[in-house]
Design an enzyme around this catalytic site. Structure first.
Site, PDB file in Angstrom:
ATOM      1  N   HIS A   1      -4.658 112.178 -35.906  1.00 28.99           N
ATOM      2  CA  HIS A   1      -4.844 111.779 -34.505  1.00 28.99           C
ATOM      3  C   HIS A   1      -3.491 111.506 -33.836  1.00 28.99           C
ATOM      4  CE1 HIS A   1      -6.562 110.268 -30.945  1.00 28.99           C
ATOM      5  NE2 HIS A   1      -6.876 109.051 -31.317  1.00 28.99           N
TER       6      HIS A   1
ATOM      7  N   CYS B   1      -5.446 108.096 -25.482  1.00 24.21           N
ATOM      8  CA  CYS B   1      -5.810 109.174 -26.415  1.00 24.21           C
ATOM      9  C   CYS B   1      -6.428 110.368 -25.691  1.00 24.21           C
ATOM     10  CB  CYS B   1      -6.775 108.657 -27.476  1.00 24.21           C
ATOM     11  SG  CYS B   1      -6.158 107.202 -28.331  1.00 24.21           S
TER      12      CYS B   1
END
Length: 386
Positions: A335, A86
């Site tokens: 996200h 991420c």
């Protein structure tokens, strides 16, 4: 930093479900917007870094960096895909900074992209789980909601953090995101909705978690001494940190602290010559509600254990002493993992230019914090209005 570096252009697609738009087109949209914003022709870009995590697994597309670079018309410049879970595009941004700071290049484009909603939820869960240690944790059934559920339980046990304090993160960020036209969710939520929403992994409920999203973001980086040739509103990168930490829960000395975030923040503060109290606005990695609380502690904004009261008391509100995630954060924006770090830079640059949707009054210095895996990697960047 050896040579000053500035951000002179930014671009970001809407985050959410982008039906009919492929991953390459998402990246192109953000990159072209950033280049237009910088008023930089493609012939002047000397290198390209693209952050991405799961394109091979979810859309069966590798070699993304040269594909995107070619369609942008960059010719034969070096182009590199960066993978750090991420934190992929936070690392891509840092590589661009280093290339200019070292004197090797004058102008670099950094971007991040992810396409996730076209895959089944099970496939996305499996792909994201590869950011953890497969052999020792994920193959045994641990997921990231499970990971952060354990961290939340530990934080509540260790510091007395309440369920309501954690839920306040979601209330704040969903409220901020309700004004952001590029956010995946643009609807506020109330405390009762959060506490009564579907249980995902005890104690985490639906509104404690980020959604599966598509999106891309980009920034044009330029040598600080040349920035005025392109823009009268450059934003300077004055601190850059990148560090690793344990990739498993059983190797963490404290389940409420990500060592990578602490180390990356210390690097960035040291390079900038600043303290946490000097930061006017921050975008932090709120992949789950409890992650924002641990982040503001790891970044030194509050003492360890005080993250819950800080949110509940309004310290991190848009009009609080230290506004956190005025964009809506990942909880509201969504996200798309490979794009997240540069979307944070997009928001901070907008804040320092005085152009943000939820503008923080007189913001001069901003911070972006990106976290990957089970705290395995983190980047922290500090930017300043010139």
């Amino acid at each position: 930093m050896m040579r000053g570096v500035s951000v002179i252009g930014i671009g970001c697609t809407p985050f959410g479900k982008q039906n009919g738009v492929g991953i390459t087109d998402l990246a192109l949209q953000a990159c072209r917007e950033a280049l237009r914003d910088a008023q930089v022709p493609t012939s002047l870009v000397q290198a390209f870094y693209l952050g991405n995590f799961v394109s091979e697994a979810l859309v069966h597309q590798g070699s993304l960096a040269p594909i995107v670079a070619h369609r942008l018309g960059f010719g034969s410049i070096p182009c590199t895909k960066v993978e750090g879970a991420c934190a992929s595009s936070g690392i891509a941004f840092r590589h661009g900074v280093l290339l200019i700071a070292s004197g090797l290049c004058d102008i670099v484009l950094a971007a991040g992209v992810e396409k996730m909603t076209s895959a089944e939820t099970g496939a996305v869960t499996e792909a994201l789980a590869s950011a953890g240690d497969t052999e020792s944790e994920m193959r045994l059934g641990l997921t990231f909601p499970g990971t952060f559920g354990i961290i939340m339980r530990r934080h509540m046990h260790q510091y007395g953090t309440t369920r309501e304090q954690v839920a306040m993160v979601s209330i704040k960020n969903r409220s901020n995101g309700s004004a952001n036209p590029k956010a995946h969710f643009q609807k506020p939520v109330a405390l009762e909705e959060i506490l009564e929403s579907r249980l995902i992994c005890d104690p985490l409920r639906l509104y404690d978690c980020t959604p599966i999203s598509d999106g891309a973001a980009a920034a044009v980086l330029c040598a600080a001494d040349l920035a005025a040739e392109f823009t009268d509103r450059p934003v300077d990168v004055i601190g850059s940190g990148h560090a690793m930490g344990p990739a498993t829960l059983f190797e963490m000395a404290d389940l409420t602290t990500f060592e990578a975030s602490v180390s990356a923040a210390q690097q960035a503060y040291r390079e900038a010559g600043l303290a946490p109290s000097d930061i006017d606005v921050a975008e932090v990695h709120d992949c789950f509600t409890i992650a924002e609380i641990t982040a503001i502690e790891d970044l030194g904004f509050v003492k360890k254990g005080q993250g819950g009261p800080a949110v509940a008391d309004g310290l991190t509100a848009r009009d609080g002493k230290l506004p956190i995630n005025p964009s809506g954060g990942l909880l509201s924006k969504g996200h798309p993992v490979g794009a997240t770090g540069l979307a944070q830079i997009y928001e901070i640059v907008g804040q320092l230019r005085g152009e943000a949707i939820n503008q923080v009054k007189d913001a001069q210095i901003g911070l972006a914090h990106n976290l990957g895996g089970t705290g395995a990697v983190s980047t922290v960047h500090i930017l300043k209005r010139r």
